[in-house]
Write an enzyme that holds these catalytic residues in place. Structure first.
Site, PDB file in Angstrom:
ATOM      1  N   MET A  30       1.052  34.764   9.454  1.00 18.24           N
ATOM      2  CA  MET A  30       0.214  35.962   9.497  1.00 18.24           C
ATOM      3  C   MET A  30       0.104  36.436  10.957  1.00 18.24           C
ATOM      4  SD  MET A  30      -2.540  35.656   6.456  1.00 18.24           S
ATOM      5  CE  MET A  30      -3.783  34.727   7.300  1.00 18.24           C
ATOM      6  N   TYR A  32      -0.129  36.377  15.262  1.00 15.50           N
ATOM      7  CA  TYR A  32      -0.956  35.816  16.335  1.00 15.50           C
ATOM      8  C   TYR A  32      -0.497  34.379  16.596  1.00 15.50           C
ATOM      9  CZ  TYR A  32      -4.579  36.695  19.644  1.00 15.50           C
ATOM     10  OH  TYR A  32      -5.240  36.945  20.813  1.00 15.50           O
ATOM     11  N   LEU A  33       0.778  34.302  16.946  1.00 21.98           N
ATOM     12  CA  LEU A  33       1.478  33.011  17.006  1.00 21.98           C
ATOM     13  C   LEU A  33       0.911  32.075  18.067  1.00 21.98           C
ATOM     14  CD1 LEU A  33       5.188  34.240  16.677  1.00 21.98           C
ATOM     15  CD2 LEU A  33       3.564  33.636  14.871  1.00 21.98           C
ATOM     16  N   HIS A  37       2.761  27.481  15.162  1.00 19.75           N
ATOM     17  CA  HIS A  37       3.882  28.271  14.621  1.00 19.75           C
ATOM     18  C   HIS A  37       5.176  27.908  15.346  1.00 19.75           C
ATOM     19  CE1 HIS A  37       0.419  31.134  13.819  1.00 19.75           C
ATOM     20  NE2 HIS A  37       0.948  30.999  12.629  1.00 19.75           N
ATOM     21  N   GLN A  61      -5.467  37.203   0.187  1.00 22.31           N
ATOM     22  CA  GLN A  61      -5.994  35.850   0.351  1.00 22.31           C
ATOM     23  C   GLN A  61      -7.334  35.823   1.086  1.00 22.31           C
ATOM     24  OE1 GLN A  61      -2.306  34.651   2.584  1.00 22.31           O
ATOM     25  NE2 GLN A  61      -3.690  33.313   3.704  1.00 22.31           N
ATOM     26  N   ASP A 153      -3.110  23.205   7.125  1.00 18.49           N
ATOM     27  CA  ASP A 153      -3.533  23.763   5.845  1.00 18.49           C
ATOM     28  C   ASP A 153      -3.057  22.820   4.738  1.00 18.49           C
ATOM     29  OD1 ASP A 153      -4.579  26.515   6.697  1.00 18.49           O
ATOM     30  OD2 ASP A 153      -2.638  26.404   7.670  1.00 18.49           O
ATOM     31  N   GLN A 156      -3.261  24.047   1.147  1.00 16.73           N
ATOM     32  CA  GLN A 156      -2.262  25.110   0.951  1.00 16.73           C
ATOM     33  C   GLN A 156      -0.873  24.480   0.757  1.00 16.73           C
ATOM     34  OE1 GLN A 156      -1.957  28.971   3.243  1.00 16.73           O
ATOM     35  NE2 GLN A 156      -0.412  27.837   4.353  1.00 16.73           N
ATOM     36  N   VAL A 179      -0.348  20.792  15.095  1.00 17.31           N
ATOM     37  CA  VAL A 179      -0.234  20.776  16.563  1.00 17.31           C
ATOM     38  C   VAL A 179      -1.645  20.977  17.127  1.00 17.31           C
ATOM     39  CG1 VAL A 179       0.798  21.893  18.576  1.00 17.31           C
ATOM     40  CG2 VAL A 179       2.105  21.678  16.455  1.00 17.31           C
ATOM     41  N   SER A 188      -5.021  27.157  15.863  1.00 18.31           N
ATOM     42  CA  SER A 188      -5.278  28.109  14.788  1.00 18.31           C
ATOM     43  C   SER A 188      -5.421  29.494  15.422  1.00 18.31           C
ATOM     44  CB  SER A 188      -6.587  27.742  14.081  1.00 18.31           C
ATOM     45  OG  SER A 188      -7.057  28.828  13.312  1.00 18.31           O
TER      46      SER A 188
HETATM   47  O1  PAF Z   1      -0.693  29.845   6.436  1.00 21.89           O
HETATM   48  C1  PAF Z   1      -0.600  31.073   6.575  1.00 21.89           C
HETATM   49  O2  PAF Z   1      -0.462  31.596   7.679  1.00 21.89           O
HETATM   50  C2  PAF Z   1      -0.671  31.952   5.338  1.00 21.89           C
HETATM   51  O3  PAF Z   1      -1.544  31.425   4.394  1.00 21.89           O
HETATM   52  C3  PAF Z   1       0.706  32.228   4.723  1.00 21.89           C
HETATM   53  C4  PAF Z   1       1.348  30.940   4.218  1.00 21.89           C
HETATM   54  C5  PAF Z   1       1.622  32.877   5.755  1.00 21.89           C
HETATM   55  C6  PAF Z   1       0.561  33.168   3.530  1.00 21.89           C
HETATM   56  O4  PAF Z   1      -0.007  34.381   3.903  1.00 21.89           O
END
Ligand code: PAF
Length: 290
Positions: A30, A32-33, A37, A61, A153, A156, A179, A188
């Site tokens: 999503m 804002y790395l 990431h 979400q 997550d 998730q 990390v 985050s």
């Molecule tokens: O973990 C995230 O950044 C989000 O939940 C994802 C997996 C990109 C889905 O929008």
């Protein structure tokens, strides 16, 4: 690096990928790395011929009242980071192209999504329906050989694995370790919301999990959870949940067997909702895996 803005462009690329011998790795984000990431991008780069990173703040979400409108965004910066991490293609569609008028489908995983972040007192099961719907759409649009997600997550990750298996996606789901900042705070995008004082307070989340792990070794799970919760409360943080579950099923854990136990926490730190977890191996609680 090429930026694709529409599902149509992505589908054309997917067809082209199908004629190539190289594998395709997808890193869904999503934006804002941060370093979390980057570790996914690095693995994707090392293990595949092509790397696609999706960049999409998925509205479905977020529940009403959550931070969809203020979620940190900086596409320009994200593109620079992605390029320097060796990404070949960015897939950054607009919300109206992903959810056009008349869109009526939901991909929902039952059971696993009703606890922890999915419970009614937390983000609710609708959160995960949003996640699995967008991830299913991304897997369909990109058709990657491998897709990479982070262990931060943890729920998730379990839900996405279940969904990919149930729907017979050919994509291999890879989950990589959390990390952390030097003081243990899990990376985050939402850390950007924290004031310096809240940032300091937030370190209690990881230290509460470490405390849980060490008490577990000597006194068992119930005492360990009490110690972890107490540790957070001493830092002025009331957890939304602080629970022990088995990572594959998310059933409540008693910690009596030899199966690893996931201790997961969500907490609101001065208005910022943060999550973290630790995987504890009961047979050797000194040998921690993240
Ligand atoms: O973990 C995230 O950044 C989000 O939940 C994802 C997996 C990109 C889905 O929008």
């Amino acid at each position: 690096m090429k930026v694709l803005r529409t599902p149509g462009e992505m589908h054309d690329l997917r067809e082209w990928f199908r004629d190539q011998p190289e594998t395709v790795g997808l890193v869904p984000t999503m934006g804002y790395l941060h370093e979390g990431h980057n570790s996914l991008l690095k693995a994707a780069r090392e293990e595949n011929g092509f790397v696609v990173m999706s960049l999409f703040v998925n509205p479905t979400q977020f529940k009403a009242g959550e931070d969809l409108s203020t979620y940190p965004r900086d596409e320009e910066r994200d593109l620079v980071i992605a390029e320097s991490s060796g990404v070949d293609f960015i897939y950054a569609p607009a919300p109206d192209d992903i959810y056009p008028s008349g869109f009526a489908t939901k991909v929902e995983v039952e059971g696993l999504t009703e606890v922890l972040c999915g419970s009614e007192t937390s983000r609710g099961p609708g959160h995960f329906a949003g996640v699995t719907t967008i991830v299913a759409k991304l897997l369909n649009a990109v058709d990657p050989d491998v897709a990479y997600f982070g262990q931060k997550d943890a729920q998730q990750a379990t839900v996405i694995r279940r969904m990919a298996e149930d729907l017979e996606f050919r994509t291999r789901i890879v989950i990589l370790p959390t990390v952390r900042e030097r003081d243990g705070l899990a990376m985050s995008s939402r850390n950007a919301y924290l004031s310096p004082e809240s940032r300091e307070r937030a370190t209690a989340i990881w230290s509460s999990l470490l405390e849980t792990e060490s008490v577990f070794a000597e006194q068992g799970l119930d005492a360990a959870l009490d110690a972890g919760r107490r540790h957070l409360e001493l830092a002025g943080i009331t957890p939304e949940y602080f629970e022990a579950r088995y990572p594959g099923t998310l059933d409540p854990a008693d910690g009596n067997g030899t199966d690893p136990v996931l201790v997961a926490v969500a907490a609101n730190v001065d208005g910022t909702r943060l999550i973290d977890n630790i995987l504890i191996e009961p047979s050797s609680t000194h040998r921690r895996t993240k």
